[in-house]
Enzyme design. Structure first.
Site, short mmCIF file in Angstrom:
data_model
loop_
_atom_site.label_atom_id
_atom_site.label_comp_id
_atom_site.label_asym_id
_atom_site.label_seq_id
_atom_site.Cartn_x
_atom_site.Cartn_y
_atom_site.Cartn_z
N ILE A 128 -38.90 -29.57 28.51
CA ILE A 128 -39.28 -29.15 29.86
C ILE A 128 -40.08 -27.87 29.68
CG2 ILE A 128 -38.43 -28.43 32.12
CD1 ILE A 128 -35.86 -30.11 31.36
N HIS A 131 -40.70 -24.53 32.32
CA HIS A 131 -39.71 -23.50 32.65
C HIS A 131 -39.03 -23.10 31.34
CE1 HIS A 131 -36.70 -22.06 35.94
NE2 HIS A 131 -36.54 -21.33 34.85
N LEU A 132 -39.34 -21.92 30.88
CA LEU A 132 -38.89 -21.55 29.53
C LEU A 132 -37.37 -21.46 29.47
CD1 LEU A 132 -37.87 -18.38 28.97
CD2 LEU A 132 -40.24 -17.89 29.45
N HIS A 133 -36.85 -21.71 28.29
CA HIS A 133 -35.40 -21.68 28.08
C HIS A 133 -35.13 -21.33 26.62
CE1 HIS A 133 -37.11 -25.75 27.94
NE2 HIS A 133 -36.26 -26.03 26.97
N GLN A 134 -34.25 -20.38 26.46
CA GLN A 134 -33.84 -19.95 25.13
C GLN A 134 -32.63 -20.75 24.70
OE1 GLN A 134 -34.60 -17.71 22.58
NE2 GLN A 134 -33.19 -16.01 22.67
#
Ligand SMILES: [Zn+2]
Length: 174
Positions: A128, A131-134
Site C-alpha cells: 500500500i 500511505h507510508l508504514h514502518q
C-alpha cells in the site's frame, strides 16, 4: 521467557495463502484516502482495526498478513506516501513508536531481533504505497524453520485479536 511467550511464539502462515490467492488483497494503488486501509484502521474500534496504540500523530497496528507473530506497523494518521514528506512531529513520534513497539514486543515475546523499515514505492515492494508504514517485524532464532506450521487450533481472526489484546495491554503498561 515467561508464560506470555505462548501468545506469540508460534508462526502461523496459512492466512498468507489467502493473501496470495487474492482474498481481501490490498490493491496496489490507493489513489484516495477513502479507500486506504491505513486511513480507515484508526477510525474503527481498536479491536477490529487491530490498532495497538494511538499517539498524537501516528498509531501502531497489527499487520493482518504478518511475516511473524507480532508484526506491527507504525503509520501516520495523515495520508502521506513519501517519508521526506513527514513533518517534524510525525518523524519524531514515528521513531518513538518504533522504539516503544520493540520494547513491548520484547517484553511479551522475548523476540531475539527485529527487522525495521519502510518500503517506499510499489517498485520497492510496498503493498500500500500511498500511505507510508514502518514495519516492525520480530525475529527469533530459526524462525524460518517454523514456516510449515501445522496444527493451528484457532481461526486466524482470533489469533490476531488475541495478539492485539496482548500487545495493546503491554503497550498501555509501558
Ligand atoms: Zn491513507
Amino acid at each position: 521467557m515467561d508464560a506470555l511467550d505462548d501468545g506469540l511464539d508460534r508462526l502461523w502462515t496459512p492466512h498468507r495463502m489467502a493473501y496470495i490467492k487474492g482474498d481481501d488483497q490490498p490493491r496496489a494503488t490507493y489513489e484516495t484516502p477513502a479507500g486506504c486501509p491505513f486511513c480507515l484502521a484508526p477510525e474503527a474500534p481498536s479491536e477490529t482495526g487491530l490498532v495497538v496504540a494511538r499517539g498524537k500523530v501516528v498509531y501502531a497496528l497489527l499487520n493482518r498478513y504478518p511475516y511473524n507473530p507480532g508484526h506491527l506497523m507504525i503509520c501516520p494518521y495523515r495520508h502521506v506516501a513519501d517519508y521526506p514528506d513527514l513533518d517534524g512531529e510525525e518523524t519524531l513520534e514515528l521513531a518513538e513508536f518504533t522504539q516503544a513497539a520493540m520494547r513491548v514486543i520484547r517484553r511479551v515475546s522475548g523476540a531475539h531481533g527485529f527487522n525495521l523499515g519502510m518500503n517506499q514505492g510499489a517498485v520497492a515492494g510496498a503493498g500500500i504505497a500511498a500511505h507510508l508504514h514502518q514495519h516492525v517485524v520480530p525475529r527469533w532464532g530459526g524462525d524460518t524453520n517454523f514456516m510449515p506450521v501445522i496444527g493451528v487450533t484457532k481461526v486466524l481472526p482470533q489469533l490476531l485479536a488475541d495478539t492485539r489484546d496482548l500487545l495493546a495491554s503491554a503497550w498501555a503498561e509501558a
